[in-house]
Scaffold this active site. Structure first.
Site, PDB file in Angstrom:
ATOM      1  N   LYS A 182       1.525 -13.891  -0.416  1.00 36.80           N
ATOM      2  CA  LYS A 182       2.598 -13.026  -0.373  1.00 36.80           C
ATOM      3  C   LYS A 182       2.873 -11.835  -0.735  1.00 36.80           C
ATOM      4  CE  LYS A 182       4.138 -10.451  -4.729  1.00 36.80           C
ATOM      5  NZ  LYS A 182       5.075  -9.928  -4.090  1.00 36.80           N
ATOM      6  N   GLU A 258      -7.640  -2.929  -0.354  1.00 36.11           N
ATOM      7  CA  GLU A 258      -6.925  -1.626   0.173  1.00 36.11           C
ATOM      8  C   GLU A 258      -5.838  -0.424  -0.425  1.00 36.11           C
ATOM      9  OE1 GLU A 258      -8.452  -0.609   3.704  1.00 36.11           O
ATOM     10  OE2 GLU A 258      -9.626  -2.559   3.286  1.00 36.11           O
ATOM     11  N   CYS A 292      -0.902   4.406   5.099  1.00 41.19           N
ATOM     12  CA  CYS A 292      -1.507   4.560   3.772  1.00 41.19           C
ATOM     13  C   CYS A 292      -2.434   5.673   4.183  1.00 41.19           C
ATOM     14  CB  CYS A 292      -2.635   3.345   4.379  1.00 41.19           C
ATOM     15  SG  CYS A 292      -2.310   2.384   5.309  1.00 41.19           S
ATOM     16  N   GLU A 389      -0.229  10.707  -4.107  1.00 42.42           N
ATOM     17  CA  GLU A 389       0.239   9.504  -2.780  1.00 42.42           C
ATOM     18  C   GLU A 389       1.682  10.176  -3.423  1.00 42.42           C
ATOM     19  OE1 GLU A 389      -0.040   5.681  -2.583  1.00 42.42           O
ATOM     20  OE2 GLU A 389      -0.691   5.629  -0.638  1.00 42.42           O
TER      21      GLU A 389
HETATM   22  P1  NAD Z   1       2.479  -2.171  -4.639  1.00 47.36           P
HETATM   23  O1  NAD Z   1       0.889  -1.841  -4.778  1.00 47.36           O
HETATM   24  O2  NAD Z   1       3.219  -2.081  -5.674  1.00 47.36           O
HETATM   25  O3  NAD Z   1       2.581  -3.874  -4.371  1.00 47.36           O
HETATM   26  C1  NAD Z   1       2.443  -4.180  -3.039  1.00 47.36           C
HETATM   27  C2  NAD Z   1       2.138  -5.908  -3.103  1.00 47.36           C
HETATM   28  O4  NAD Z   1       1.746  -6.012  -4.881  1.00 47.36           O
HETATM   29  C3  NAD Z   1       3.699  -6.296  -3.535  1.00 47.36           C
HETATM   30  O5  NAD Z   1       3.663  -7.354  -3.148  1.00 47.36           O
HETATM   31  C4  NAD Z   1       3.734  -6.214  -4.825  1.00 47.36           C
HETATM   32  O6  NAD Z   1       4.428  -7.185  -4.869  1.00 47.36           O
HETATM   33  C5  NAD Z   1       2.676  -7.054  -5.370  1.00 47.36           C
HETATM   34  N1  NAD Z   1       2.488  -6.559  -6.692  1.00 47.36           N
HETATM   35  C6  NAD Z   1       3.332  -4.916  -8.166  1.00 47.36           C
HETATM   36  N2  NAD Z   1       2.042  -5.654  -9.232  1.00 47.36           N
HETATM   37  C7  NAD Z   1       1.761  -6.924  -9.050  1.00 47.36           C
HETATM   38  C8  NAD Z   1       0.361  -7.421  -9.746  1.00 47.36           C
HETATM   39  N3  NAD Z   1       0.694  -6.927 -11.109  1.00 47.36           N
HETATM   40  N4  NAD Z   1      -0.409  -8.541  -9.593  1.00 47.36           N
HETATM   41  C9  NAD Z   1      -0.280  -8.234  -8.136  1.00 47.36           C
HETATM   42  N5  NAD Z   1       0.430  -8.099  -7.081  1.00 47.36           N
HETATM   43  C10 NAD Z   1       1.463  -7.006  -7.261  1.00 47.36           C
HETATM   44  O7  NAD Z   1       2.212  -1.133  -3.747  1.00 47.36           O
HETATM   45  P2  NAD Z   1       3.736  -0.956  -2.713  1.00 47.36           P
HETATM   46  O8  NAD Z   1       4.532   0.156  -3.307  1.00 47.36           O
HETATM   47  O9  NAD Z   1       4.634  -1.858  -2.126  1.00 47.36           O
HETATM   48  O10 NAD Z   1       3.222  -0.213  -1.490  1.00 47.36           O
HETATM   49  C11 NAD Z   1       3.125   1.060  -1.122  1.00 47.36           C
HETATM   50  C12 NAD Z   1       0.939   0.843  -1.379  1.00 47.36           C
HETATM   51  O11 NAD Z   1       0.467   0.303  -0.637  1.00 47.36           O
HETATM   52  C13 NAD Z   1       0.757   2.881  -0.919  1.00 47.36           C
HETATM   53  O12 NAD Z   1      -0.113   3.371  -2.615  1.00 47.36           O
HETATM   54  C14 NAD Z   1       0.340   2.784   0.052  1.00 47.36           C
HETATM   55  O13 NAD Z   1      -0.651   3.890   0.291  1.00 47.36           O
HETATM   56  C15 NAD Z   1      -0.797   1.679   0.270  1.00 47.36           C
HETATM   57  N6  NAD Z   1      -0.992   0.551   1.497  1.00 47.36           N
HETATM   58  C16 NAD Z   1      -2.364   1.129   1.382  1.00 47.36           C
HETATM   59  C17 NAD Z   1      -3.134   0.519   2.811  1.00 47.36           C
HETATM   60  C18 NAD Z   1      -4.926   0.718   3.837  1.00 47.36           C
HETATM   61  O14 NAD Z   1      -4.729  -0.199   4.128  1.00 47.36           O
HETATM   62  N7  NAD Z   1      -5.158   0.975   3.110  1.00 47.36           N
HETATM   63  C19 NAD Z   1      -1.748  -0.545   3.947  1.00 47.36           C
HETATM   64  C20 NAD Z   1      -0.300   0.029   3.241  1.00 47.36           C
HETATM   65  C21 NAD Z   1      -0.560   0.390   2.662  1.00 47.36           C
END
Ligand code: NAD
Length: 485
Positions: A182, A258, A292, A389
């Site tokens: 996904k 992550e 991240c 963040e």
């Molecule tokens: P997000 O959590 O909003 O979304 C991430 C994914 O989760 C998307 O595919 C989204 O559609 C899905 N999602 C959203 N709600 C959901 C739910 N209720 N159930 C299951 N899936 C759901 O994050 P974002 O804003 O898209 O990405 C940015 C975040 O990702 C930042 O916090 C960043 O630090 C983090 N990030 C972490 C790493 C790491 O390796 N630690 C790497 C990249 C990004």
């Protein structure tokens, strides 16, 4: 696969849910629209994945055979690197050179995990047990088996679509799992090309199942699904917690997370200042701070503080922002209008709290979601923008006097993803590595990854690890077997 054929393919994907626009963040134009797959698409994907897993068409292959397929995937990623990079840079706004560089990392992740396919062994041990009232010893041969988790849901964000997909797919496939993939709703395009590459390389039907749509529909359905054995998630801490709750109130599926970060960068007065300043600036401004491990809090020792602020601000003012196709562009836009509002909202909140905006703090006067790289000083450690963040090109720079003070400041965060220290005092550097509360510490370097080394967050930055041996262990279960001799 041309960019246009990918746009056509996403538009014609079946789905009964809402229409989701895909926006070019560098122009704000709609690139394509697609329908949310919804829970029905997840049900169908899980059924296909389960059937493929149970049939053993992939999970039952000898490791050496899986390895050959993964090597072919790597070669095909190399072969299609330009197309993959074009699609990711169109969809995320990241400069083409950057997206292209990332593709070789993606190919390497498949090669690295191809190597593990033939090394998934457990331990063997001769156990002696004292049995019953006679006190006689019973000899046992005991061993562990490493088994693929089963059907795994791989959910990831928009900041590096192919990279995030490969980081999860390579170890999951090496372990023998069947996958539901996904991608983020903002950036589903490259996953379509990746799906074709996997099929062409010989990953059997039903082993990798792409479902596109929103997080609250498709993502939530994967997380709640009783047929999914594990979810490996990359994204925000807020959604990470929702996933844990859904798993806990459902089939207790295992969860790997992550999550977000608020990474500190410590610059001491004895550091190679030019390098430290350049790396610290790029460590937050590259990819518009949407990484991240972006170093969003810089701590500079007091006697070099002004020099660090000036140096980082100069870089903020000199880097070229623009669309991927523009000449000399180093930094692209923020991914979406929503994310842009969030970033500008943090800056406005900071202004109200008396933060000094040394440079930036504004949206560029052009189409596209561009934010001028922003340097802030006079930031209180209690401020919202210091604690939370931002995920934008915004850095707070604070002064410090000694180790104890800077370690306390650096660790004063609910996050613990990464930390960096710049100092020529090698003993101090290693002492800091122990004291900094982060899953990855870089000393006199920044933004370093290697496939062979685990990556994961402390505190609310995550559960578990990706990459290295830990990365494949995350997709394996351990079974213990006792045999009486
Ligand atoms: P997000 O959590 O909003 O979304 C991430 C994914 O989760 C998307 O595919 C989204 O559609 C899905 N999602 C959203 N709600 C959901 C739910 N209720 N159930 C299951 N899936 C759901 O994050 P974002 O804003 O898209 O990405 C940015 C975040 O990702 C930042 O916090 C960043 O630090 C983090 N990030 C972490 C790493 C790491 O390796 N630690 C790497 C990249 C990004």
């Amino acid at each position: 696969m041309t960019v246009q054929s990918v746009l056509d393919a996403i538009a014609s994907r079946p789905g009964a849910g809402d229409v989701i626009p895909i926006i070019n963040p560098a122009t704000e134009e709609v690139l394509a629209e697609f329908r949310d797959g919804g829970a029905e698409a997840v049900d169908a994907a899980v059924a296909r994945a389960r059937e493929s897993f149970t049939s053993g068409v992939w999970s039952g292959l000898p490791g050496s055979e899986r390895a050959k397929v993964l090597w072919r995937v790597a070669d095909l990623i190399d072969q299609h690197a330009d197309e993959l990079a074009q699609i990711d840079s169109l969809n995320t706004g990241m400069p083409h050179f950057q997206a292209f560089m990332i593709m070789s990392t993606c190919a390497e992740s498949f090669r690295y995990y191809a190597g593990w396919c033939t090394k998934l062994n457990g331990i063997a041990h001769d156990v002696q047990q004292t049995g019953g009232i006679t006190g006689a010893f019973t000899n046992m041969h005991a061993y562990t088996l490493k088994e693929p988790y089963g059907v795994v849901g791989l959910i990831f964000p928009w900041n590096g679509p192919v990279f995030n997909a490969c980081t999860k797919l390579a170890p999951a496939l090496a372990a023998g799992c069947s996958c539901i993939v996904k991608p983020a709703e903002e950036t589903p395009l490259s996953a379509l090309l990746l799906e074709r590459i996997l099929a062409e390389a010989g990953v059997p039907d039903g082993v990798v199942n792409l479902v596109t749509g929103y997080g609250h529909t498709v993502g939530a359905a994967i997380t709640a699904h009783p047929g999914v054995d594990k979810v490996a998630f990359t994204g925000s801490t807020v959604v990470g917690k929702q996933i844990v709750q859904a798993a806990g109130s459902g089939n207790l599926k295992r969860v790997a997370l992550e999550l977000g970060g608020k990474s500190p960068v410590l610059i001491y007065d004895d550091a190679d200042l030019d390098t430290a300043i350049t790396m610290a600036a790029m460590g937050i401004f590259i990819h518009s701070g949407q990484g991240c491990i972006s170093g969003s809090r810089i701590f500079a020792q007091r006697n070099v503080y002004d020099k660090v602020v000036e140096g980082v601000a100069n870089i903020a003012n000199s880097v070229k922002l623009g669309a991927p196709a523009e000449d000399g562009v180093l930094i692209g836009p923020i991914i979406s209008a929503k994310q842009l509002d969030q970033v500008l909202g943090f800056i406005e909140g900071g202004r109200r709290d008396g933060v000094e905006v040394v440079t930036g703090g504004n949206r560029l006067d052009r189409s596209g979601f561009f934010v001028h790289p922003t340097v802030l000083t006079d930031v209180a450690p209690t401020a919202r923008l210091y604690q939370q963040e931002i995920f934008g090109p915004v850095v707070a720079i604070l002064p410090f006097d000694d180790d104890d003070e800077v370690v306390a400041l650096a660790n004063d965060s609910e996050y613990g993803l990464a930390a960096t220290a710049w100092t020529k005092d090698i003993s101090r550097a290693h002492r800091l590595a122990k004291r900094l509360d982060a899953g990855t510490v870089t000393l006199n370097c920044q933004m370093v990854f290697d496939h062979s080394m685990p990556f994961g967050g402390y505190k609310q930055s995550g559960w578990g690890h990706e990459w290295g041996r830990d990365g494949i262990e995350s997709f394996l279960k351990t079974k213990t077997v006792y045999a009486q001799l």
